[in-house]
Design a protein around this motif. Structure first.
Motif, mmCIF file in Angstrom:
data_model
loop_
_atom_site.group_PDB
_atom_site.id
_atom_site.type_symbol
_atom_site.label_atom_id
_atom_site.label_comp_id
_atom_site.label_asym_id
_atom_site.label_seq_id
_atom_site.Cartn_x
_atom_site.Cartn_y
_atom_site.Cartn_z
ATOM 1 N N ASN A 60 51.668 117.392 77.965
ATOM 2 C CA ASN A 60 51.459 117.017 79.369
ATOM 3 C C ASN A 60 50.560 115.823 79.642
ATOM 4 O O ASN A 60 50.551 115.312 80.742
ATOM 5 C CB ASN A 60 50.908 118.217 80.155
ATOM 6 C CG ASN A 60 51.942 119.294 80.313
ATOM 7 O OD1 ASN A 60 53.092 119.008 80.576
ATOM 8 N ND2 ASN A 60 51.540 120.528 80.123
ATOM 9 N N ILE A 61 49.756 115.400 78.682
ATOM 10 C CA ILE A 61 48.863 114.284 78.970
ATOM 11 C C ILE A 61 48.840 113.310 77.812
ATOM 12 O O ILE A 61 49.193 113.646 76.688
ATOM 13 C CB ILE A 61 47.423 114.753 79.286
ATOM 14 C CG1 ILE A 61 46.789 115.436 78.057
ATOM 15 C CG2 ILE A 61 47.367 115.668 80.483
ATOM 16 C CD1 ILE A 61 45.308 115.707 78.221
ATOM 17 N N ARG A 62 48.413 112.105 78.099
ATOM 18 C CA ARG A 62 48.192 111.113 77.042
ATOM 19 C C ARG A 62 46.855 111.412 76.391
ATOM 20 O O ARG A 62 45.867 111.668 77.078
ATOM 21 C CB ARG A 62 48.175 109.708 77.622
ATOM 22 C CG ARG A 62 49.517 109.260 78.115
ATOM 23 C CD ARG A 62 49.534 107.846 78.615
ATOM 24 N NE ARG A 62 48.216 107.224 78.701
ATOM 25 C CZ ARG A 62 47.953 106.120 79.350
ATOM 26 N NH1 ARG A 62 48.903 105.495 79.991
ATOM 27 N NH2 ARG A 62 46.747 105.599 79.381
ATOM 28 N N ILE A 63 46.824 111.383 75.077
ATOM 29 C CA ILE A 63 45.594 111.657 74.349
ATOM 30 C C ILE A 63 45.349 110.552 73.328
ATOM 31 O O ILE A 63 46.277 109.832 72.951
ATOM 32 C CB ILE A 63 45.633 113.027 73.634
ATOM 33 C CG1 ILE A 63 46.811 113.102 72.645
ATOM 34 C CG2 ILE A 63 45.671 114.160 74.626
ATOM 35 C CD1 ILE A 63 46.831 114.364 71.815
ATOM 36 N N VAL A 64 44.114 110.416 72.903
ATOM 37 C CA VAL A 64 43.810 109.423 71.875
ATOM 38 C C VAL A 64 44.530 109.818 70.590
ATOM 39 O O VAL A 64 44.750 110.997 70.318
ATOM 40 C CB VAL A 64 42.288 109.288 71.638
ATOM 41 C CG1 VAL A 64 41.607 108.685 72.848
ATOM 42 C CG2 VAL A 64 41.659 110.605 71.271
ATOM 43 N N SER A 65 44.911 108.836 69.808
ATOM 44 C CA SER A 65 45.799 109.052 68.667
ATOM 45 C C SER A 65 45.273 110.055 67.647
ATOM 46 O O SER A 65 46.049 110.814 67.077
ATOM 47 C CB SER A 65 46.114 107.726 67.992
ATOM 48 O OG SER A 65 44.914 107.127 67.533
ATOM 49 N N TYR A 66 43.985 110.098 67.410
ATOM 50 C CA TYR A 66 43.486 110.997 66.367
ATOM 51 C C TYR A 66 43.565 112.472 66.769
ATOM 52 O O TYR A 66 43.537 113.357 65.911
ATOM 53 C CB TYR A 66 42.058 110.639 65.951
ATOM 54 C CG TYR A 66 40.976 110.997 66.942
ATOM 55 C CD1 TYR A 66 40.387 112.248 66.951
ATOM 56 C CD2 TYR A 66 40.531 110.069 67.876
ATOM 57 C CE1 TYR A 66 39.390 112.578 67.851
ATOM 58 C CE2 TYR A 66 39.536 110.379 68.780
ATOM 59 C CZ TYR A 66 38.971 111.636 68.758
ATOM 60 O OH TYR A 66 37.991 111.952 69.653
ATOM 61 N N LEU A 67 43.681 112.792 68.063
ATOM 62 C CA LEU A 67 43.733 114.191 68.489
ATOM 63 C C LEU A 67 45.090 114.853 68.257
ATOM 64 O O LEU A 67 45.156 116.062 68.063
ATOM 65 C CB LEU A 67 43.364 114.309 69.966
ATOM 66 C CG LEU A 67 41.883 114.257 70.289
ATOM 67 C CD1 LEU A 67 41.661 114.380 71.790
ATOM 68 C CD2 LEU A 67 41.111 115.328 69.550
ATOM 69 N N LYS A 68 46.168 114.077 68.261
ATOM 70 C CA LYS A 68 47.493 114.694 68.139
ATOM 71 C C LYS A 68 47.656 115.513 66.850
ATOM 72 O O LYS A 68 48.061 116.673 66.908
ATOM 73 C CB LYS A 68 48.593 113.651 68.267
ATOM 74 C CG LYS A 68 49.946 114.279 68.422
ATOM 75 C CD LYS A 68 50.979 113.290 68.903
ATOM 76 C CE LYS A 68 52.240 114.047 69.236
ATOM 77 N NZ LYS A 68 53.170 113.272 69.993
ATOM 78 N N PRO A 69 47.333 114.972 65.653
ATOM 79 C CA PRO A 69 47.482 115.807 64.456
ATOM 80 C C PRO A 69 46.531 117.006 64.424
ATOM 81 O O PRO A 69 46.861 118.051 63.875
ATOM 82 C CB PRO A 69 47.207 114.846 63.299
ATOM 83 C CG PRO A 69 46.533 113.667 63.888
ATOM 84 C CD PRO A 69 46.938 113.598 65.323
ATOM 85 N N ILE A 70 45.367 116.880 65.045
ATOM 86 C CA ILE A 70 44.427 118.002 65.089
ATOM 87 C C ILE A 70 45.011 119.116 65.932
ATOM 88 O O ILE A 70 45.069 120.277 65.524
ATOM 89 C CB ILE A 70 43.073 117.547 65.679
ATOM 90 C CG1 ILE A 70 42.420 116.514 64.776
ATOM 91 C CG2 ILE A 70 42.150 118.747 65.881
ATOM 92 C CD1 ILE A 70 41.230 115.829 65.413
ATOM 93 N N LEU A 71 45.464 118.782 67.130
ATOM 94 C CA LEU A 71 46.000 119.797 68.042
ATOM 95 C C LEU A 71 47.303 120.382 67.529
ATOM 96 O O LEU A 71 47.567 121.577 67.721
ATOM 97 C CB LEU A 71 46.180 119.188 69.431
ATOM 98 C CG LEU A 71 44.871 118.789 70.121
ATOM 99 C CD1 LEU A 71 45.171 118.031 71.403
ATOM 100 C CD2 LEU A 71 44.001 119.986 70.380
#
Length: 75
Positions: A60-71
Motif C-alpha cells: 500500500n505505500i512506497r517504502i525505502v528500498s532496504y525495507l522491502k526485503p526485511i518486511l
C-alpha cells in the motif's frame, strides 16, 4: 516506547564518497511492552506516524528500498 530487542534482522552499510564516511544500518526485531504506546514525534524529523502490518506496508505505500526485503521475510 519501551521495547525489548530480540535480534538483528538486517544489517548493511553504505559509503558516502563526499563525506568519506561509512554508514551502517541495523534493523532489530523487538517486542513492545504496550499495544498502542503514546508516540511523541520530534516535529523537525517527522510529520506523522501510522501503525501498519508488514503485508500492508508492502502493498500500500512506497517504502525505502532496504525495507522491502526485511518486511518480505516477516510476512
Amino acid at each position: 516506547m519501551k521495547v525489548q530487542t530480540e535480534r538483528v534482522i538486517w544489517e548493511d552499510a553504505t559509503f558516502d564518497k563526499a563525506k568519506n564516511q561509512v554508514y551502517t544500518r541495523l534493523v532489530y526485531s523487538t517486542q513492545a511492552f504496550v499495544t498502542r504506546p503514546a508516540i511523541n514525534l520530534e516535529l523537525t524529523e517527522h510529520m506523522a506516524f501510522l501503525w501498519m502490518k508488514p503485508e500492508l506496508i508492502l502493498t500500500n505505500i512506497r517504502i525505502v528500498s532496504y525495507l522491502k526485503p526485511i518486511l518480505t521475510r516477516l510476512v
